[in-house]
Design an enzyme around this catalytic site. Structure first.
Site, short mmCIF file in Angstrom:
data_model
loop_
_atom_site.label_atom_id
_atom_site.label_comp_id
_atom_site.label_asym_id
_atom_site.label_seq_id
_atom_site.Cartn_x
_atom_site.Cartn_y
_atom_site.Cartn_z
N GLU A 16 0.82 -1.32 -0.07
CA GLU A 16 0.10 -0.14 -0.08
C GLU A 16 1.00 1.11 0.05
O GLU A 16 0.85 1.98 0.82
CB GLU A 16 -1.06 -0.10 1.16
CG GLU A 16 -2.09 1.03 1.32
CD GLU A 16 -2.61 1.31 2.56
OE1 GLU A 16 -2.34 0.41 3.60
OE2 GLU A 16 -3.68 2.02 2.59
N HIS A 37 -4.80 -4.64 -0.03
CA HIS A 37 -4.22 -3.61 -1.16
C HIS A 37 -3.42 -4.13 -2.19
O HIS A 37 -3.87 -4.22 -3.33
CB HIS A 37 -3.57 -2.40 -0.35
CG HIS A 37 -4.37 -1.73 0.55
ND1 HIS A 37 -5.56 -0.70 -0.10
CD2 HIS A 37 -4.42 -1.52 2.02
CE1 HIS A 37 -5.99 -0.34 1.02
NE2 HIS A 37 -5.54 -0.83 2.17
#
Lengths: 505, 505
Positions: A349, A373
């Site tokens: 991320e 993510h």
């Protein structure tokens, strides 16, 4: 269809038969169409076949999508998914595409955090509860429930109902402390570090509000209710297990908090028997040292033993660039694995490359069930190949990634490429409370309009819902049950849409 | 190394041998290292082997790169490649990484446009020439050379030297008409359409300045000189062939303009015999109708006949979202192909998906030699596979894509993924004049720092230089000659660096 043949055929025709131009052009257009179709066949959901009824609903959906899309081509300002969420969140509610998405049975919510679940309005409504006090502490505004005359803290605590009486602007001020929403996100948050600072300050503000046991129970119940209202029937929740308190001076331990989750869930399922359930991922902060990490292992050991079905896994949270990498805790993570933890690591991320994103290697080496993510995974060819082959799902959070400053225009989100290439992807909401989203529909809308092609249709949305169950941590029997429940809901949705759109088809 | 074995081995060890934790961890770290190395082996330049001397230069380069990178990790504001070019362009000049990149023999410049080649300073210096007049025409400021008392136009033309005498702020005003540079790009250019409007206005402002034949000749000479000074020895130029004029009332046709290019090039090569050469890609505007397109075909026919070696191909330019798609002109494009045109189509320079980007299909079906930008190609799995297999190079223009509002932070540019996955890529400058860049070094710097991993090193830069020749439209004999020239330059560069850094190694 063989790609090379396809294209070389065209090229060859172009080169050798200029006298037969009509013929060449006929080939050109049909070859072009084949090629585009073939290209699209790699996309998420492209292999699904729609029934005749689904196709009719799809026709309406696509009429609306193309209308919004083509209006955007004419006037970019009307295209919501290319803009900052704060600037368009109210407008999205009027989109006909959004209206359909809201009604879709979306399966499961697989990535969201304990203290950022409920809608902005509900969170604000909690501040009207009795005995809630506030005080300004440096840049922060703190909230806490006290019994009258029982405040030992040195902060200048005032009863919120009193502040409200004396300051008409207080509610406006208070709202700024509950979300990161702002009119001018570019100016308010020039970069990722600045927006995370505000983001983390919200946790500080609301912690005393939410960790008050009666609120905590209502909060989690409402979180489930808002998912349910958004046609989501299952949830995997990440939580850091704050200790709770009440007015009688009781403190509730982390084990007790898991018990409260479990009890509220049971109550909710009594009230809404078709809600499939929820599971818990213990997800404390990655901003910690080795001995704190040892206590996380101990906590996990206890809660997993007490609630073996509810507690499924482990993750570390917080701004990934600033926190500890997974490498800092490999021995403890191996221990957690041996305690039965599945991993759902936040990894990649980040916009950094060759640094924070190296967490992706560890998430995969440690055999993550899913990756939170995975924003930067495509910067890593081998890992990309691996997650696709091994079906390690990536939890994409479009709005989160935009408002937390990974990407400006979602049309640039790498999720576009993951979706186009048929990666195992689910769409998730992360911390919807803090940016004024509710359920998954806003994220689904942004993904559908901003992260797929103009032609991408209901099959993609259907696949997203299926993926959310397939990539959950349910066991295969539970998965089949959840899929079966979802399938019924899907059929009802299709029938309802057919009735709703009967004059438009 | 077999990926699956690699990872399953680790996973298996993690699961089955918890009693041997020391052993597990030893495996973990070595397996992790192997995996990272294997992942990096896909990247552009990763297969190159550096000589011992190159390795020493690389060590210094990487010392500087890591120092900048790690300072950025500490304080994002110091990391130039994550910011808007306008805000960091002056600071880049002081970067030690940039200083090395400037000195690297970079091979060829393969994507830049006729009226946006020279540095900002040189362009401005041209406005001090005798007989240059200016006038305000609506929002535009026009420039033109006239003989005194020979102005028939209705605009209120004034001699620039007179305006300068009477208005001390004029130079500052004039500079705003020569570039799109601004202190606050977010506010000045909220979206792609707004920045393109200003961008296109620059062409209008400078057209009369540049199309004055004496200026045109000097301009092109200086464009070559600035490339040469930036250690670039070959150029493929896109030009729309404006007609030229002089003070005597002569008008120079498009064929004559190609002749002027060719003559200036010859003169330049006499002055700088080690400059390898230049080729011309005829690239008129895509904002045209069918009959105009027919005239482009005729122009190409004439100039290709007159200058068969210099004129190599065809392209269509202008804001791709707004102009005609390639599909509008397929018959004419086939005709051009039959006239010997190679194609270098702009395609996929867009954030739209399933619309403008469909030009990529046509660029490939029409057998483009290279693709201009190809920014959105990764949204198309089949096309991505094809350009990689068939080695159709993508001309990536980092700064252009940022300042023209395709991407905010270059760490999100899809070029990252193309580079990571070893696609055939060259780095190009597009319209450096309009954003105050010079040569290719600024774009190379932004790509090296913002679009590759922290560990990506000299091999990538070396490969970029090699790619620029390999993917040029030179024939194989010319390519070998150009590569041989470049190789000599490279060796001289390495030797010079060794001397320069002798105290630092």
């Amino acid at each position: 269809m063989n790609m090379n043949y396809q294209m070389w055929h065209v090229v060859c025709v172009l080169f050798t038969t200029s006298v037969l131009q009509g013929c060449v052009l006929a080939d050109y257009w049909s070859d072009r169409e084949d090629l585009i179709e073939n290209d699209r066949s790699y996309g998420l959901g492209a292999t699904l076949k729609l029934t005749e009824k689904e196709q009719r609903v799809n026709n309406v959906l696509m009429k609306y999508k193309l209308s919004e899309y083509d209006a955007g081509l004419e006037d970019l300002d009307t295209f919501l998914a290319a803009q900052h969420y704060f600037k368009v969140k109210d407008k999205i509610q009027y989109s006909k595409v959004f209206d359909i998405i809201k009604r879709i049975p979306k399966g499961a919510s697989l990535h969201s955090h304990d203290e950022a679940l409920v809608s902005e309005d509900y969170l604000f409504s909690l501040t009207f509860r009795d005995n809630l006090y506030g005080c300004i502490d440096g840049d922060d505004f703190k909230l806490y429930f006290f019994q009258k005359n029982n405040i030992s803290d040195s902060c200048n605590w005032k009863l919120l109902s009193d502040i409200r009486k004396s300051d008409v602007r207080f509610n406006r001020f208070l709202k700024t402390k509950l979300t990161i929403i702002t009119d001018d996100p570019e100016k308010s948050y020039p970069d990722i570090n600045k927006v995370w600072k505000t983001f983390q300050a919200i946790f500080k503000s609301i912690n005393g509000l939410i960790t008050y046991k009666p609120v905590f129970e209502d909060y989690f119940y409402m979180a489930l209710k808002e998912l349910y209202n958004d046609n989501i029937k299952y949830m995997e929740l990440r939580g850091f297990l704050p200790t709770l308190y009440d007015l009688e001076g009781n403190i509730y331990s982390q084990e007790e908090v898991v018990g409260i989750y479990s009890d509220v869930l049971k109550r909710f399922q009594r009230d809404f028997p078709d809600f499939f359930g929820a599971k818990f991922i213990y997800a404390p902060s990655r901003h910690c040292d080795n001995s704190t990490m040892d206590t996380f292992v101990e906590t996990f050991r206890k809660i997993k033993k007490l609630y073996p079905d509810f507690v499924v896994g482990f993750d570390l949270v917080g701004q990934e660039d600033m926190g500890q990498p997974l490498t800092a805790f490999v021995p403890q993570l191996i221990e957690l694995k041996n305690l039965g933890a599945k991993f759902f690591f936040h990894a990649g991320e980040t916009n950094w490359y060759g640094e924070t994103d190296l967490n992706l290697f560890d998430a995969i080496l440690l055999n993550s069930t899913r990756i939170g993510h995975g924003y930067s995974i495509l910067k890593h060819p081998l890992l990309s190949k691996y997650v696709k082959e091994q079906q390690i799902a990536l939890e994409i959070c479009p709005i989160s990634n935009q408002v937390l400053k990974l990407v400006t225009d979602l049309r640039n989100h790498p999720g576009n490429l993951l979706i186009a290439n048929g990666f195992p992807v689910v769409i998730a909401s992360d911390d919807p409370s803090f940016w004024g989203a509710k359920g998954l529909s806003d994220d689904w809308y942004m993904a559908f309009m901003g992260m797929t092609s103009r032609e991408t249709d209901l099959r993609f949305l259907k696949q997203l819902a299926i993926n959310s169950i397939v990539y959950s941590s349910l066991d295969s029997i539970q998965k089949n049950a959840a899929l079966s429940l979802w399938h019924n809901d899907w059929n009802v949705f299709i029938e309802n849409m057919l009735i709703r759109f009967r004059y438009r088809m």
